[in-house]
Design a protein around this motif. Structure first.
Motif, PDB file in Angstrom:
ATOM      1  N   LYS A   1       5.933  28.100  -9.447  1.00  0.00           N
ATOM      2  CA  LYS A   1       6.243  26.779  -9.334  1.00  0.00           C
ATOM      3  C   LYS A   1       5.882  26.396  -8.046  1.00  0.00           C
ATOM      4  CE  LYS A   1      10.692  28.177 -11.815  1.00  0.00           C
ATOM      5  NZ  LYS A   1      12.075  28.419 -11.534  1.00  0.00           N
ATOM      6  N   HIS A   2       5.662  24.968  -8.046  1.00  0.00           N
ATOM      7  CA  HIS A   2       5.303  24.513  -6.879  1.00  0.00           C
ATOM      8  C   HIS A   2       6.017  24.530  -5.637  1.00  0.00           C
ATOM      9  CE1 HIS A   2       2.661  21.730  -4.695  1.00  0.00           C
ATOM     10  NE2 HIS A   2       3.789  20.833  -4.145  1.00  0.00           N
TER      11      HIS A   2
ATOM     12  N   MET B   1       6.150  29.534   0.702  1.00  0.00           N
ATOM     13  CA  MET B   1       5.404  30.611   1.339  1.00  0.00           C
ATOM     14  C   MET B   1       4.576  30.321   2.608  1.00  0.00           C
ATOM     15  SD  MET B   1       3.316  32.215  -2.016  1.00  0.00           S
ATOM     16  CE  MET B   1       4.496  32.822  -3.516  1.00  0.00           C
ATOM     17  N   SER B   2       4.568  31.724   3.454  1.00  0.00           N
ATOM     18  CA  SER B   2       3.590  31.409   4.592  1.00  0.00           C
ATOM     19  C   SER B   2       2.109  31.415   4.360  1.00  0.00           C
ATOM     20  CB  SER B   2       4.048  32.697   5.433  1.00  0.00           C
ATOM     21  OG  SER B   2       3.686  33.786   4.895  1.00  0.00           O
ATOM     22  N   PRO B   3       1.289  31.313   5.047  1.00  0.00           N
ATOM     23  CA  PRO B   3      -0.090  31.121   5.076  1.00  0.00           C
ATOM     24  C   PRO B   3      -0.488  32.572   4.855  1.00  0.00           C
ATOM     25  CG  PRO B   3       0.260  29.906   7.065  1.00  0.00           C
ATOM     26  CD  PRO B   3       1.700  30.426   6.558  1.00  0.00           C
TER      27      PRO B   3
END
Length: 125
Positions: free
Chosen positions: A92-93, A99-101
């Protein structure tokens, strides 16, 4: 993570719609067992390797929020594997935005490894 996680699992009360969290070792073994019975052979080694790396990387985590989130996400994954819904699920968007990089980079590496398995028919490191 072990003693803190087990204590958290015992203290946490599930809401009506969720099941109680499994202790880390029980969850880990259940996931690997589900891989044997539910995943195609060519994806099993990739899945097992990823699960082992993730549990090892989070072994020393002592932040209660991180532990509960980690166990909850892996228990959701186990539920998807058990019900076969992993085949049709998409990220899901909203989850991607959280999320972290580093997590996005890890997800990208996992995607590349999965594509290699799909092309070659087996997992290679």
């Amino acid at each position: 993570m072990r003693s803190t996680a087990v204590r958290l699992v015992r203290q946490r009360r599930p809401t009506r719609n969720e099941s109680p969290l499994l202790p880390p070792l029980v969850l880990y073994r259940s996931i690997l067992r589900a891989h044997v019975h539910k995943l195609p052979k060519d994806l099993r080694s990739l899945g097992d390797h990823y699960v082992k790396d993730e549990f090892k990387a989070h072994k020393k985590i002592d932040n209660p929020l991180h532990i509960v989130a980690f166990l909850t996400q892996w228990q959701d994954y186990l539920r998807q594997i058990d019900h076969g819904s992993w085949l049709h699920n998409k990220l899901k968007h909203e989850d991607l935005e959280k999320m972290s990089p580093d997590q996005i980079g890890q997800l990208y590496e996992l995607m590349k490894a999965a594509k290699r398995v799909d092309e070659d028919g087996e997992h290679t490191e």
